[in-house]
Write a protein that holds these residues in place. Structure first.
Motif, PDB file in Angstrom:
ATOM      1  N   ILE A  82       0.837  -1.202   0.000  1.00  0.00           N
ATOM      2  CA  ILE A  82       0.000   0.000   0.000  1.00  0.00           C
ATOM      3  C   ILE A  82       0.872   1.252   0.000  1.00  0.00           C
ATOM      4  O   ILE A  82       0.600   2.226  -0.715  1.00  0.00           O
ATOM      5  CB  ILE A  82      -0.956  -0.011   1.207  1.00  0.00           C
ATOM      6  CG1 ILE A  82      -1.974  -1.138   1.072  1.00  0.00           C
ATOM      7  CG2 ILE A  82      -1.667   1.335   1.343  1.00  0.00           C
ATOM      8  CD1 ILE A  82      -2.910  -1.267   2.265  1.00  0.00           C
ATOM      9  N   THR A  83       1.930   1.238   0.812  1.00  0.00           N
ATOM     10  CA  THR A  83       2.857   2.376   0.860  1.00  0.00           C
ATOM     11  C   THR A  83       3.478   2.629  -0.499  1.00  0.00           C
ATOM     12  O   THR A  83       3.604   3.785  -0.946  1.00  0.00           O
ATOM     13  CB  THR A  83       3.959   2.127   1.903  1.00  0.00           C
ATOM     14  OG1 THR A  83       3.361   1.936   3.194  1.00  0.00           O
ATOM     15  CG2 THR A  83       4.921   3.302   1.971  1.00  0.00           C
ATOM     16  N   VAL A 129      -6.416   8.541  -2.664  1.00  0.00           N
ATOM     17  CA  VAL A 129      -5.875   7.628  -1.655  1.00  0.00           C
ATOM     18  C   VAL A 129      -6.580   6.274  -1.729  1.00  0.00           C
ATOM     19  O   VAL A 129      -5.944   5.213  -1.690  1.00  0.00           O
ATOM     20  CB  VAL A 129      -6.025   8.233  -0.248  1.00  0.00           C
ATOM     21  CG1 VAL A 129      -5.687   7.202   0.828  1.00  0.00           C
ATOM     22  CG2 VAL A 129      -5.115   9.450  -0.102  1.00  0.00           C
ATOM     23  N   LEU A 130      -7.889   6.297  -1.847  1.00  0.00           N
ATOM     24  CA  LEU A 130      -8.643   5.045  -1.912  1.00  0.00           C
ATOM     25  C   LEU A 130      -8.345   4.277  -3.193  1.00  0.00           C
ATOM     26  O   LEU A 130      -8.272   3.042  -3.184  1.00  0.00           O
ATOM     27  CB  LEU A 130     -10.141   5.333  -1.793  1.00  0.00           C
ATOM     28  CG  LEU A 130     -10.595   5.930  -0.458  1.00  0.00           C
ATOM     29  CD1 LEU A 130     -12.094   6.208  -0.483  1.00  0.00           C
ATOM     30  CD2 LEU A 130     -10.250   5.005   0.702  1.00  0.00           C
ATOM     31  N   ASP A 131      -8.174   4.993  -4.297  1.00  0.00           N
ATOM     32  CA  ASP A 131      -7.851   4.323  -5.561  1.00  0.00           C
ATOM     33  C   ASP A 131      -6.489   3.635  -5.494  1.00  0.00           C
ATOM     34  O   ASP A 131      -6.288   2.576  -6.097  1.00  0.00           O
ATOM     35  CB  ASP A 131      -7.858   5.330  -6.714  1.00  0.00           C
ATOM     36  CG  ASP A 131      -9.264   5.819  -7.047  1.00  0.00           C
ATOM     37  OD1 ASP A 131     -10.230   5.133  -6.657  1.00  0.00           O
ATOM     38  OD2 ASP A 131      -9.396   6.891  -7.673  1.00  0.00           O
ATOM     39  N   LEU A 137      -6.436  -4.140  -1.191  1.00  0.00           N
ATOM     40  CA  LEU A 137      -7.602  -4.647  -0.474  1.00  0.00           C
ATOM     41  C   LEU A 137      -8.372  -5.641  -1.327  1.00  0.00           C
ATOM     42  O   LEU A 137      -8.969  -6.592  -0.801  1.00  0.00           O
ATOM     43  CB  LEU A 137      -8.525  -3.482  -0.077  1.00  0.00           C
ATOM     44  CG  LEU A 137      -7.910  -2.400   0.831  1.00  0.00           C
ATOM     45  CD1 LEU A 137      -8.955  -1.337   1.153  1.00  0.00           C
ATOM     46  CD2 LEU A 137      -7.362  -3.020   2.113  1.00  0.00           C
ATOM     47  N   ARG A 138      -8.357  -5.429  -2.621  1.00  0.00           N
ATOM     48  CA  ARG A 138      -9.056  -6.336  -3.535  1.00  0.00           C
ATOM     49  C   ARG A 138      -8.344  -7.684  -3.650  1.00  0.00           C
ATOM     50  O   ARG A 138      -8.982  -8.728  -3.808  1.00  0.00           O
ATOM     51  CB  ARG A 138      -9.160  -5.683  -4.918  1.00  0.00           C
ATOM     52  CG  ARG A 138      -9.974  -6.475  -5.921  1.00  0.00           C
ATOM     53  CD  ARG A 138     -10.188  -5.699  -7.214  1.00  0.00           C
ATOM     54  NE  ARG A 138      -8.939  -5.392  -7.877  1.00  0.00           N
ATOM     55  CZ  ARG A 138      -8.465  -4.158  -8.071  1.00  0.00           C
ATOM     56  NH1 ARG A 138      -9.134  -3.110  -7.633  1.00  0.00           N
ATOM     57  NH2 ARG A 138      -7.319  -3.953  -8.703  1.00  0.00           N
ATOM     58  N   LEU A 176     -14.690   2.080  -2.329  1.00  0.00           N
ATOM     59  CA  LEU A 176     -13.828   0.906  -2.451  1.00  0.00           C
ATOM     60  C   LEU A 176     -14.530  -0.228  -3.193  1.00  0.00           C
ATOM     61  O   LEU A 176     -13.903  -0.971  -3.956  1.00  0.00           O
ATOM     62  CB  LEU A 176     -13.389   0.428  -1.065  1.00  0.00           C
ATOM     63  CG  LEU A 176     -12.394   1.339  -0.332  1.00  0.00           C
ATOM     64  CD1 LEU A 176     -12.193   0.850   1.101  1.00  0.00           C
ATOM     65  CD2 LEU A 176     -11.061   1.393  -1.058  1.00  0.00           C
ATOM     66  N   VAL A 177     -15.833  -0.362  -2.978  1.00  0.00           N
ATOM     67  CA  VAL A 177     -16.595  -1.437  -3.629  1.00  0.00           C
ATOM     68  C   VAL A 177     -16.917  -1.083  -5.074  1.00  0.00           C
ATOM     69  O   VAL A 177     -16.659  -1.864  -6.001  1.00  0.00           O
ATOM     70  CB  VAL A 177     -17.890  -1.740  -2.845  1.00  0.00           C
ATOM     71  CG1 VAL A 177     -18.782  -2.707  -3.625  1.00  0.00           C
ATOM     72  CG2 VAL A 177     -17.558  -2.325  -1.478  1.00  0.00           C
TER      73      VAL A 177
END
Length: 237
Positions: A82-83, A129-131, A137-138, A176-177
């Motif tokens: 993620i980082t 950030v979420l993208d 996460l997926r 996110l979904v």
């Protein structure tokens, strides 16, 4: 013996065609089972038949501490990926990470960066950030909970704080979904209002720290293992 012969003919019948490779694997497997032939490796379902002495060693259970170390390694790997994704987009300073008995928390601190004042809609920065976070996460099968928090102020109205924190968490989950492709069955949204502050200070820095949305990648280990995670984290550099 009759039962074994019946199983043999059922297996033969199930084979739609005479495949030399499959037949050879079947022969070796049966020979190994009856102790007629010592086959070093038999692969009938992408697995390996090991000698009894090695099978006993492989079957030994790991201790809770060893499982906790593995869990920390896995969660640290998620954090690093993620980082890396955030760094690639120049967003590495927008979140903070914590690792504890619950799992890995991706903390979106200072809500002003991600939401307009007293609003639940995501800002452009929040969407970026979420993208960047969504692909990781997926790719995991772990459950993820998103938790909204607000700062405690003297004139706060509790109900409005709960509504705002919950709405923000829901919007993060929805993004996110719907945009990130994360399975909805693994997602959960919660709003805690001002009930779970990170600190009790009243400075602007303290208030910004308490205004946050936490994305928690939950540990899937039993409680006996999860309770050891803080100890493992503390012992690491």
């Amino acid at each position: 013996m009759v039962t074994v012969l019946m199983c043999l003919f059922i297996v033969l019948f199930a084979m739609s065609s005479v495949d030399v490779a499959k037949f050879e694997k079947l022969k070796n497997s049966l020979a190994t089972g009856f102790g007629v032939e010592n086959v070093g490796k038999v692969d009938t379902a992408e697995g390996i038949v090991l000698p009894p002495e090695l099978a006993e060693e492989e079957g030994e259970d790991l201790t809770d501490l060893e499982l906790a170390i593995q869990e920390v390694d896995d969660l640290e790997a998620i954090k690093e990926r993620i980082t890396a994704a955030l760094t690639k987009e120049g967003l590495e300073d927008t979140v903070r990470f914590t690792l504890d008995e619950r799992g890995l928390t991706v903390r979106m601190v200072s809500s002003e960066t991600f939401f307009n004042p007293d609003r639940a809609e995501l800002t452009a920065a929040a969407q970026l950030v979420l993208d960047a976070t969504a692909p990781e996460l997926r790719s995991t099968t772990r459950e993820v909970t998103v938790e909204g928090h607000t700062a405690k102020l003297p004139d706060d109205r509790y109900v409005l704080d709960w509504e705002l924190s919950t709405a923000r968490a829901v919007n993060v989950v929805r993004h996110l979904v719907e945009q990130g492709g994360v399975e909805s069955t693994r997602m959960e949204a919660s709003g805690y209002g001002e009930s779970r502050p990170l600190n009790e200070g009243r400075t602007e820095a303290d208030l910004k720290l308490n205004r946050r949305v936490d994305i928690v990648v939950l540990s899937d280990q039993p409680e006996s293992v999860r309770s050891l995670i803080p100890e493992v984290v503390e012992q690491r550099p």
